[in-house]
Design a protein around this motif. Sequence first.
Motif, PDB file in Angstrom:
ATOM      1  N   GLU A 146       0.738  -1.204  -0.074  1.00 20.79           N
ATOM      2  CA  GLU A 146       0.204  -0.196  -0.108  1.00 20.79           C
ATOM      3  C   GLU A 146       0.936   1.367   0.122  1.00 20.79           C
ATOM      4  O   GLU A 146       0.706   2.263  -0.551  1.00 20.79           O
ATOM      5  CB  GLU A 146      -0.879  -0.001   1.343  1.00 20.79           C
ATOM      6  CG  GLU A 146      -1.939   1.058   1.394  1.00 20.79           C
ATOM      7  CD  GLU A 146      -2.596   1.148   2.573  1.00 20.79           C
ATOM      8  OE1 GLU A 146      -3.439   2.038   3.023  1.00 20.79           O
ATOM      9  OE2 GLU A 146      -2.525   0.435   3.339  1.00 20.79           O
ATOM     10  N   ILE A 147       1.939   1.366   0.707  1.00 20.11           N
ATOM     11  CA  ILE A 147       2.701   2.269   0.796  1.00 20.11           C
ATOM     12  C   ILE A 147       3.406   2.587  -0.474  1.00 20.11           C
ATOM     13  O   ILE A 147       3.452   3.715  -1.038  1.00 20.11           O
ATOM     14  CB  ILE A 147       3.830   2.193   1.886  1.00 20.11           C
ATOM     15  CG1 ILE A 147       3.337   1.977   3.231  1.00 20.11           C
ATOM     16  CG2 ILE A 147       5.104   3.128   1.725  1.00 20.11           C
ATOM     17  CD1 ILE A 147       2.936   3.599   3.737  1.00 20.11           C
ATOM     18  N   ASP A 201      -0.801   9.400  -3.654  1.00 23.74           N
ATOM     19  CA  ASP A 201      -1.879   9.745  -3.127  1.00 23.74           C
ATOM     20  C   ASP A 201      -2.571  11.112  -2.405  1.00 23.74           C
ATOM     21  O   ASP A 201      -2.083  11.608  -1.832  1.00 23.74           O
ATOM     22  CB  ASP A 201      -1.751   8.793  -1.666  1.00 23.74           C
ATOM     23  CG  ASP A 201      -3.045   8.432  -0.941  1.00 23.74           C
ATOM     24  OD1 ASP A 201      -3.820   9.226  -0.730  1.00 23.74           O
ATOM     25  OD2 ASP A 201      -3.240   7.068  -1.063  1.00 23.74           O
ATOM     26  N   THR A 205      -3.042  11.766   1.614  1.00 24.04           N
ATOM     27  CA  THR A 205      -2.083  11.984   2.794  1.00 24.04           C
ATOM     28  C   THR A 205      -0.683  11.944   2.166  1.00 24.04           C
ATOM     29  O   THR A 205      -0.491  11.480   1.052  1.00 24.04           O
ATOM     30  CB  THR A 205      -1.963  10.941   3.998  1.00 24.04           C
ATOM     31  OG1 THR A 205      -1.357  11.083   4.876  1.00 24.04           O
ATOM     32  CG2 THR A 205      -1.823   9.516   3.297  1.00 24.04           C
ATOM     33  N   ASN A 233       1.524   6.353   9.918  1.00 25.04           N
ATOM     34  CA  ASN A 233       0.114   5.738  10.239  1.00 25.04           C
ATOM     35  C   ASN A 233       0.167   4.344  10.084  1.00 25.04           C
ATOM     36  O   ASN A 233      -0.555   3.853  11.025  1.00 25.04           O
ATOM     37  CB  ASN A 233      -0.957   6.654   9.174  1.00 25.04           C
ATOM     38  CG  ASN A 233      -1.352   7.940   9.400  1.00 25.04           C
ATOM     39  OD1 ASN A 233      -0.876   8.741  10.304  1.00 25.04           O
ATOM     40  ND2 ASN A 233      -1.824   8.611   8.598  1.00 25.04           N
ATOM     41  N   ARG A 234       0.584   3.993   9.227  1.00 22.49           N
ATOM     42  CA  ARG A 234       0.519   2.429   9.142  1.00 22.49           C
ATOM     43  C   ARG A 234       1.318   1.708   9.945  1.00 22.49           C
ATOM     44  O   ARG A 234       1.058   0.606  10.500  1.00 22.49           O
ATOM     45  CB  ARG A 234       1.028   1.749   7.797  1.00 22.49           C
ATOM     46  CG  ARG A 234       0.076   2.256   6.437  1.00 22.49           C
ATOM     47  CD  ARG A 234      -1.326   1.602   6.628  1.00 22.49           C
ATOM     48  NE  ARG A 234      -2.460   2.184   5.905  1.00 22.49           N
ATOM     49  CZ  ARG A 234      -3.196   2.937   5.894  1.00 22.49           C
ATOM     50  NH1 ARG A 234      -3.231   3.537   7.029  1.00 22.49           N
ATOM     51  NH2 ARG A 234      -4.056   3.287   5.126  1.00 22.49           N
ATOM     52  N   ALA A 280       0.674   3.810  -3.133  1.00 22.54           N
ATOM     53  CA  ALA A 280       0.389   5.289  -2.728  1.00 22.54           C
ATOM     54  C   ALA A 280       1.511   6.225  -3.132  1.00 22.54           C
ATOM     55  O   ALA A 280       1.099   7.310  -3.721  1.00 22.54           O
ATOM     56  CB  ALA A 280       0.128   5.521  -1.282  1.00 22.54           C
ATOM     57  N   GLN A 297       3.435  10.731   6.185  1.00 27.68           N
ATOM     58  CA  GLN A 297       2.333  10.550   7.005  1.00 27.68           C
ATOM     59  C   GLN A 297       1.841   9.308   6.916  1.00 27.68           C
ATOM     60  O   GLN A 297       1.511   8.771   7.834  1.00 27.68           O
ATOM     61  CB  GLN A 297       1.070  11.505   7.042  1.00 27.68           C
ATOM     62  CG  GLN A 297       0.274  11.647   7.952  1.00 27.68           C
ATOM     63  CD  GLN A 297       0.778  11.898   9.126  1.00 27.68           C
ATOM     64  OE1 GLN A 297       1.619  12.879   9.392  1.00 27.68           O
ATOM     65  NE2 GLN A 297       0.536  11.161  10.226  1.00 27.68           N
ATOM     66  N   LEU A 298       1.572   8.932   5.794  1.00 30.22           N
ATOM     67  CA  LEU A 298       1.193   7.293   5.355  1.00 30.22           C
ATOM     68  C   LEU A 298       1.895   6.267   6.083  1.00 30.22           C
ATOM     69  O   LEU A 298       1.482   5.430   6.703  1.00 30.22           O
ATOM     70  CB  LEU A 298       1.089   7.077   3.819  1.00 30.22           C
ATOM     71  CG  LEU A 298       0.279   5.832   3.389  1.00 30.22           C
ATOM     72  CD1 LEU A 298      -0.836   5.696   3.788  1.00 30.22           C
ATOM     73  CD2 LEU A 298       0.315   5.617   2.017  1.00 30.22           C
TER      74      LEU A 298
END
Length: 856
Positions: free
Chosen positions: A198-199, A207, A210, A218-219, A202, A214-215
């Motif tokens: 996902e990282i 993305d 965010t 968060n994860r 994105a 930050q992504l």
Amino acid sequence: MANEGGEAAFTWQGRREPGGPVHEQLDDLTAARDQMEQLVRVIVEIGSDLDLDVTLHRIVHGAMELTGARFAALGIRASDGALTLFVHEGIDEGTARRLGDLPVDGGLRVDDLSTHPQAGGLRGHYPQLRAVLGIPITVRAADFGSLYLADDRPGRAFSDTQQAAVRALATAAAAAIDNARLFERERETGKWTKASREITTALLSGDPQTGPLQLIVNRALELADAEQAILLVLREPDLPADDVDTLVVSATAGRYASQVIGQQVPMDGSTTGGVARRGQPVITDSFQYPIEGFTDVGERSAIVMPLIADSRVLGVIAVARHPHQPPFGNDYLELVSDFARHAAIALALAAGREHALNQELAQADTVDDAVHAAAQELRRLWRARRVLAVTFPARNAPTGIAFGAPHVVSVGEPAQWDDLPSETRAVLESLRDGDLLAPNASLPGTAGIALQHPDGVLVVWMELVAQRPFTLEDQTLLTVLAGRLGQGLQRVHQVDQQRETALALQHAILGPADLPHGFTVRYQAASRPLQVGGDWYDIVDLDDGRIALIVGDCVGHGLAAATVMGQMRSACRALLFENPSPGAALVGMDRFAARLPGAQCTTAVCAVLDTGTGELVYSSAGHPPPILVNADGTTRMLEGGHTIALGIRRDWSRPEALVTIPARATLLLYTDGLVERRRYGLEHGIARAAAFVQDGRVLALDDLANQIMSGLAPTGGYQDDVALLLYRHPAPLELEFAAEASNLASTRTALRSWLGRVQVDADQAMNVLVAAGEAVSNAIEHGHRHTPQGTISLAATALVDQVQLTITDTGCWKTPQPEADPHRGRGIELMRGLMQDVTIKPGTAGTTVHLSVRIT
């Protein structure tokens, strides 16, 4: 049989009613059977789920069921050996922890807890526990924890039978816990892997929700079940980590996030700086140089991981748990570190998006190739459903009319200009007429931009998979990339024009395009982007019927080497026409090279071949030796007649050597770019080339040439010019004649002579002659019965172990009718009886017959 509390009979410690011995034995057997059935059922239940938390609760509940105990707790040990996590039933967390203070060792059974010296914490505590049973649980030879059973009823005690049953349960519980932990680890690994993907996705798509940093935090916070997460980057990102003195908190998640962002931490004397310097992750519960709002809130377990891509530290991630949460274990470190590696790679890729486009443009040979490659790269970066690159031709200044229709390149879904919806065509035309390099993202899920094209205006239009807004970050990146694309297209256009001129020169001076039968060549220039070089090949038909073969190599690359090569090639041709002697030709080229700037040290091998006899006369001026591979695989290097390169010494003697090429043998002439490699001797490369010819001697010449070029190509392509010439003896027979019966005799004579050069034995040659004669006769008699002016062609090729013939006519065969004339129509059966493979392919333009037979 149950007691007053509903427990099974084996939980009673009182005496049985008197009875006979038989009744007592029956009661014992019944109790044992019931106990065993209950134990089996409990063991099956605790192993029926792979969720670790569910498994632990079933262990506690099952132990209570087996013993009839009112309370139970399972304490789980941390890495330091202390019982830190409890699963309990019937009692609260505090009571469970007080039970955990009782040492179990190999096993614990207490009938009256008030007499136990280490039970002080439980005296006077509600409930007032009396009987306690404790059993250790060992998983994979490690102390996992302790299972406690307790009861507060007066006179209650645990029996030997109950203790044995709980031990058996503990053994089964160990296996169930092990399985559940393995499953949980796999599930946890899957979560981190999914987050890594996902990282990456994105970051590469931009993305809108965010930023990339930050992504990542968060994860990391979510997956580590942490209280806080921060990401620190180098204050001077362009410098090596060893030269940077400060880290900056650039992204935070969780508790005190707003207080921590922007804080600076010295590289020296801090835990995070040490991780950045060493590039190694750590687990810690105390930080050097505490960060206000993060590492100054008390001791708690934390993981600090470096973000490393291409051996370069990009930053550091730190995640910290709540003080009451279990600490991170070393097995967890591997999961989080792997996530950090993926995140670092994704960050590096995101930073290199512009570089990726530049790389695609640098590798394009034409403007059309560059546009197509750029469209593919933009689609990949934004995960677009489709990218349209529409070139609008320049307009005539006086009339304003474009010089042609728009040209569409569509990546993702095919499209032509006329196929596009009218609304889309209108948007594309409005972009064409608007300002260049001004992105348009007015419609959700789409974005477009116009830029200069060498032939007019190029409009790029992207249709995204999701109907999301095209953010300011996206628009900025698209503007930058479009600007680079416009510059790159102009550069490719200029190079393309130069290449066309250079290739025209190369083709004019390189060698004949139409080769005699039995020869094939390959040429590849190493110099980009013009793709011209100083190597050459030549095949010359001499006046005496022989054929001259030349392969040469001028020093250098590019246009300068190509111009020298053209003059050397022309000189060699003229010398051979004057005197068809390889040695004499090289002597003349020696004098020419000494006077021509840039021609000194040219190497060449010159040979004259009699295609009828296979006799080859050759001479070499400092050139790698030709390779001769016989039909049986034996290999010979033609090293005779070898002397120094051209133009070094005047009047140098150029000796000749003579060899007769056997039937079905293959000859390879080449330049050193094919075989010369760094860190390897020239002999090694020549041996590899010989092995390719030897292994591929059963192939057709074109296939063999392709196999040699691809098989010997180094990683990244050839770094030197390459010329390759192959000949197989004898050359294929090619005949074309009128569809008349009078031509049968001459065709048969030519084929018999060729089969003799192939060295097919007499019996097999006769079979081939008869089969070929039937095919030719059918073509004359049936194929051209209505068109006698038609032609027939016969081609015969010899491979190492096979002869192949193809007879083609321009007519239509008559359908056989054996019932009408039983003495006719047997030609096809005769061909099939004499040859191993017969294929007849009729068609509107004529009929083709393929015959093949293995040479014995």
